[in-house]
Design a protein around this motif. Structure first.
Motif, short mmCIF file in Angstrom:
data_model
loop_
_atom_site.label_atom_id
_atom_site.label_comp_id
_atom_site.label_asym_id
_atom_site.label_seq_id
_atom_site.Cartn_x
_atom_site.Cartn_y
_atom_site.Cartn_z
N ASP A 180 0.85 -1.21 0.00
CA ASP A 180 0.00 0.00 0.00
C ASP A 180 0.88 1.24 0.00
OD1 ASP A 180 -2.34 -1.34 -0.05
OD2 ASP A 180 -2.80 -1.11 2.08
N ARG A 181 1.90 1.23 0.85
CA ARG A 181 2.78 2.41 0.93
C ARG A 181 3.46 2.68 -0.41
NH1 ARG A 181 5.20 3.62 6.54
NH2 ARG A 181 4.15 2.19 7.95
N ALA A 182 3.78 1.59 -1.15
CA ALA A 182 4.47 1.76 -2.45
C ALA A 182 3.47 2.00 -3.58
CB ALA A 182 5.32 0.52 -2.74
N GLY A 183 2.17 2.03 -3.24
CA GLY A 183 1.15 2.28 -4.27
C GLY A 183 0.95 1.10 -5.21
N MET A 184 1.18 -0.13 -4.70
CA MET A 184 1.03 -1.32 -5.56
C MET A 184 -0.32 -1.98 -5.32
SD MET A 184 4.83 -2.81 -4.81
CE MET A 184 4.88 -4.19 -5.93
N ASN A 185 -0.99 -2.33 -6.39
CA ASN A 185 -2.27 -3.04 -6.28
C ASN A 185 -1.98 -4.55 -6.36
OD1 ASN A 185 -4.70 -4.25 -6.60
ND2 ASN A 185 -5.33 -3.08 -8.41
N MET A 186 -2.17 -5.23 -5.24
CA MET A 186 -1.76 -6.64 -5.15
C MET A 186 -2.93 -7.60 -5.28
SD MET A 186 1.39 -6.14 -4.84
CE MET A 186 2.00 -7.79 -4.51
N THR A 187 -4.09 -7.10 -5.74
CA THR A 187 -5.29 -7.94 -5.72
C THR A 187 -5.14 -9.17 -6.62
OG1 THR A 187 -6.20 -6.42 -7.33
CG2 THR A 187 -6.97 -6.17 -5.07
N ARG A 188 -4.23 -9.12 -7.62
CA ARG A 188 -4.10 -10.26 -8.53
C ARG A 188 -3.07 -11.29 -8.06
NH1 ARG A 188 -3.85 -7.80 -14.48
NH2 ARG A 188 -3.99 -9.99 -15.06
N LEU A 189 -2.43 -11.01 -6.92
CA LEU A 189 -1.46 -12.00 -6.42
C LEU A 189 -2.23 -13.17 -5.80
CD1 LEU A 189 1.69 -12.37 -6.01
CD2 LEU A 189 1.27 -11.76 -3.63
N PRO A 190 -1.97 -14.41 -6.25
CA PRO A 190 -2.72 -15.54 -5.68
C PRO A 190 -2.44 -15.71 -4.20
CG PRO A 190 -0.93 -16.30 -7.14
CD PRO A 190 -0.99 -14.81 -7.26
N SER A 191 -3.45 -16.23 -3.48
CA SER A 191 -3.33 -16.29 -2.02
C SER A 191 -2.16 -17.18 -1.58
CB SER A 191 -4.63 -16.76 -1.39
OG SER A 191 -4.98 -17.98 -1.96
#
Ligand SMILES: NC(=O)c1ccc[n+]([C@@H]2O[C@H](COP(=O)([O-])OP(=O)(O)OC[C@H]3O[C@@H](n4cnc5c(N)ncnc54)[C@H](OP(=O)(O)O)[C@@H]3O)[C@@H](O)[C@H]2O)c1
Length: 248
Positions: A180-191
Motif C-alpha cells: 500500500d505504501r508503495a502504491g502497488m495493487n496486489m489484488t491479482r497475487l494468488p493467495s
C-alpha cells in the motif's frame, strides 16, 4: 534482560519481530518515524520498551539510532525498508534516494554501530531484513536488497569466531503495509504466494540461531530462489518483470 533494537517496529515484519522478541523476554528499543504508533506498540508489549522516533533516511535520525546502539544492545533487527513503485525512470530521484538511504545506508551504519560492543562482549545477533527480490534484477529495489544480502554474508564470514551472528532474512510477498505504501495493487497475487509476518520472523530467528547467514522463509520461496540460480539472470529478471506488471 537482553535488549533488542528493532527498526520499523510499528508495522508488518518489524512489529512481528518486536512481539516475538518481547515474548522471549527481551527488552525492546522500538524505532520508526511515527511517535504515536511507537508508543502504542510499546504499551502493547509484555517487557520494557523504549521508543526512539527517527527517520532513517536522514543524517540526524541515523545518528540518533547509532548513538543508542553504541551504548550496547544484544540484538539488532535492521528491518525498516520501503519500495518505490515501477520501473527505472518512473520514480523521482528523491524517492529513489530515500529508498536507497533507508534500505542500504542505514542498514550498514546501524550494523557498524552495533557490532563493536557485541564483538567486545563475545555475543550478539544482527538480523538484516532483505528480500527474495535481491536474488533477481528487477528495479532499484532488488538492487538495494542484493546489497543487504551480500553485506550480511560478508559480515558473517568476517565475524566468524567472535560469537556474533548475522543473518539476512529474505521474505517473499508478505502481508504488511509495504505494498500500500508503495502504491502497488496486489489484488491479482494468488493467495498461496502470501506469507505471514509471524512466519517470516519465526523462520528467520530459527535460521539465525542455527548460524545461517541467509534465511528464505517457506519452501515455495526457497524453490523460487533455487530456480533463479538455474536460469540466466536476464531470463529471471524478465519473468519477474512480467509478473510485476500485474501489480502496477
Ligand atoms: N512485505 C513484503 O512483501 C516484503 C517482502 C520482502 C521484504 N520486505 C522487507 O521487509 C521490511 C519490512 O517491511 P514491511 O513489509 O513490514 O513494511 P511496512 O509494513 O510498510 O512497515 C515499514 C516499517 O518501517 C518504518 N519506516 C518506513 N520508513 C522509515 C524511515 N524512513 N525511517 C524509519 N522507519 C521507517 C515504518 O514506520 P514509520 O512509517 O512510522 O516510519 C514501519 O514501521 C522492509 O525492509 C522490506 O523491504 C517486505
Amino acid at each position: 534482560m537482553p535488549t533488542a533494537l528493532v527498526t520499523g517496529a510499528t508495522a508488518g515484519i518489524g512489529a512481528a519481530f518486536a512481539r516475538q522478541l518481547a515474548a522471549e523476554g527481551h527488552d525492546l528499543v522500538l524505532v520508526a518515524r511515527d511517535r504515536a504508533r511507537l508508543e502504542s506498540m510499546a504499551a502493547s508489549l509484555p517487557t520494557r520498551a523504549e521508543v526512539l522516533s527517527a527517520d532513517l533516511a536522514s543524517e540526524k535520525g541515523c545518528a540518533a539510532v547509532e548513538a543508542r546502539l553504541s551504548a550496547g544492545v544484544d540484538v539488532l533487527v535492521n528491518n525498516a525498508g520501503l519500495g518505490v513503485h515501477g520501473r527505472l525512470l518512473k520514480a523521482s530521484v528523491e524517492d529513489e534516494l530515500r529508498m536507497f538511504d533507508v534500505n542500504t545506508r542505514a542498514v550498514l551504519r546501524l550494523m557498524l554501530a552495533a557490532l563493536p560492543s557485541m564483538v567486545a562482549r563475545g555475543s550478539g545477533d544482527v538480523v538484516n531484513v532483505s528480500s527474495v527480490a535481491g536474488f533477481t534484477a528487477r528495479g532499484t529495489y532488488s538492487a538495494t536488497k542484493a546489497y543487504v544480502t551480500t553485506l550480511s554474508r560478508a559480515a558473517q564470514v568476517d565475524l566468524a569466531g567472535t560469537g556474533v551472528r548475522v543473518c539476512a532474512v529474505c521474505p517473499g510477498f508478505t502481508h504488511t503495509e509495504f505494498h500500500d505504501r508503495a502504491g502497488m495493487n496486489m489484488t491479482r497475487l494468488p493467495s498461496w504466494a502470501w506469507l505471514s509476518a509471524e512466519r517470516v520472523v519465526g523462520e528467520g530467528l530459527r535460521d539465525l540461531r542455527r548460524g545461517r547467514s541467509v534465511s528464505i522463509p517457506s519452501r515455495r520461496y526457497k524453490a523460487a530462489v533455487a530456480l533463479t540460480r538455474l536460469v540466466p539472470m536476464r531470463a529471471s529478471a524478465q519473468i519477474s518483470s512480467r509478473a510485476g506488471r500485474d501489480f502496477t
